[in-house]
Design an enzyme around this catalytic site. Sequence first.
Site, PDB file in Angstrom:
ATOM      1  N   GLU A 115     105.751 -23.754 -14.013  1.00 27.08           N
ATOM      2  CA  GLU A 115     105.564 -24.673 -12.890  1.00 27.08           C
ATOM      3  C   GLU A 115     105.051 -23.953 -11.634  1.00 27.08           C
ATOM      4  O   GLU A 115     105.755 -23.862 -10.615  1.00 27.08           O
ATOM      5  CB  GLU A 115     106.865 -25.440 -12.611  1.00 27.08           C
ATOM      6  CG  GLU A 115     107.262 -26.301 -13.804  1.00 27.08           C
ATOM      7  CD  GLU A 115     108.517 -27.145 -13.570  1.00 27.08           C
ATOM      8  OE1 GLU A 115     109.104 -27.053 -12.474  1.00 27.08           O
ATOM      9  OE2 GLU A 115     108.903 -27.890 -14.487  1.00 27.08           O
ATOM     10  N   GLU A 164     107.130 -28.809 -21.590  1.00 26.92           N
ATOM     11  CA  GLU A 164     108.562 -28.892 -21.278  1.00 26.92           C
ATOM     12  C   GLU A 164     108.841 -30.316 -20.851  1.00 26.92           C
ATOM     13  O   GLU A 164     108.142 -30.866 -20.006  1.00 26.92           O
ATOM     14  CB  GLU A 164     108.937 -27.921 -20.158  1.00 26.92           C
ATOM     15  CG  GLU A 164     110.413 -28.001 -19.743  1.00 26.92           C
ATOM     16  CD  GLU A 164     110.717 -27.208 -18.481  1.00 26.92           C
ATOM     17  OE1 GLU A 164     110.374 -26.006 -18.429  1.00 26.92           O
ATOM     18  OE2 GLU A 164     111.289 -27.800 -17.542  1.00 26.92           O
TER      19      GLU A 164
END
Length: 542
Positions: free
Chosen positions: A219, A338
């Site tokens: 991220e 994810e």
Amino acid sequence: MKYLASVSAIVVFLLLFRVSRVGGKTVISIDDDDGGGGQSIRVDLDLSHVVRVVSERFLSVAIDASLMSDEKFVNLLNSPKLRTLAKALTPAFLRFGGTKQDFMKFKPQGRYFHAGDNNVCEKLELPPFLENKLKQEWLLQSKTLLQEEVEGKYKKTKFSEYAVDLLYAFANCSGLDLIFGLNALLRTPENSWDSANAKLLLKYCGSRQYVMSWELGNEPNSYQKKAGIRVDGYQLGQDFVHLHQILQKSTLYHSTGLYGPDIGQPHDSHKDLLPGFLEAGAEAITACTWHHYYVNGRDTSLEDFLNPVVLDTLATKIHEVLETVRSVSPGKKVWLGETSSAYGGGAVGLSDTFAAGFMWLDKLGLGAKLGLDVIIRQVLIGSGTYHLVDDNLDPLPDYWLSLLYKKLVGPEVIKAEVHTNFATKKQVRVYLHCTNRKSTHYKQGAVTLFALNLNKDQVTITLPSHIANSTIEAFVLEAPEPGKQSLYSRSVKLNGEVLKMVDDRTLPALQGSELPPGEPIKLPGFSFAFFVITDARAPVCK
């Protein structure tokens, strides 16, 4: 008039599936069961062609990098129970990553073993007394990690060869394909990725012949918030090109998978990150990865988990990502690298309960239908409350759901299109695949219809005369007790029986219930189910 008023009050809930042939297509109509015509839902199932084919590892799982925050906890991967549960989900990728990966460094200590040795799986089995001790200590560690998440202050940690060995041994002994997430927050003064530590790890893994794939960073859109570092899309792409060049020089890893950039779902504040990354680094990656959660785990409710409007937000995000990837790097596969129900570690009292299954099964159905190639579930084991196993390493409802999906659903997606003006159309959600061909129990041409009923009232499904004698096996998953409160349960019933492991090394036989020919199929309120139509003779499934 009194009769009509009663009918109108229940028409929204009582549905009846009716199947017929229209223009070479199988059409399922869902009507209210009041005997008076009423509203109807028509679902076109086109068995003549496959819409798309996803990876055979479509449903994959993750181990959160937080497990290595103190590497003694990686020994939990030697639990015979956990290995049994992981092995049953193959074929699948095993992603090791998450927020903590960008705060970890590899530090060799000369303490290692060869995870590829013969009999290593038996040698490494965790004794029960040590397993229980580690599980108790992990509960305390999880609270510490949660506090880090809440405060946004992440402690830097180191891991040794031994932790890598344990992780690889778990993947190898379970038959999972390991993807290891490297730290992207190791930066040079010029703010490019510092690859020195990764080279050290790659050299060690290569010397041990550990076959695995790689990711870089987790991220990157949140680096500013988590570490006070900003990396733009172009630089991120260059970092991946750098890693790709390193892998190219490796005898073992020159053709290995490299996945990224593992960005969060599209938001206005960082919408330029993915296009910039792809323009600079698309050629370096095997597939483009992004992350998705429906809701904030600290501010959600059971109603959100049952809300079709919330479930439909996934489609919007998928379309945005696919459109970006296709415009910059057409043909590149896209993964949900994810994902789970709620971000922030999950929603306490929801993300590990039966209720979470509605989000999980719908994500699997919608993701495959819209074009995702792989979906990696956060998390098999790690911190948070969205795991597939509980604190005792016993399977939670989403594990059993995942296991049934693996058993019954093949990679071939078949078109299932609903047509109706019916107000509650989206509360009955239906997907269709070829039945998993590796399941020798079923004939060639079998199809698996899986459905979610977000209503509290039962849905009744009937088949038409021309296939009324087809053999159908039903796998209906419900909460242990009737009523909405039971949706908070951490147990699940399959065809009326609560699912449990037989022992730490044995899973129960997941038996379907064979329906009498011509008898209506019943999908209870607040349930989801798989229906294998064994005599469908779908030409695309042969």
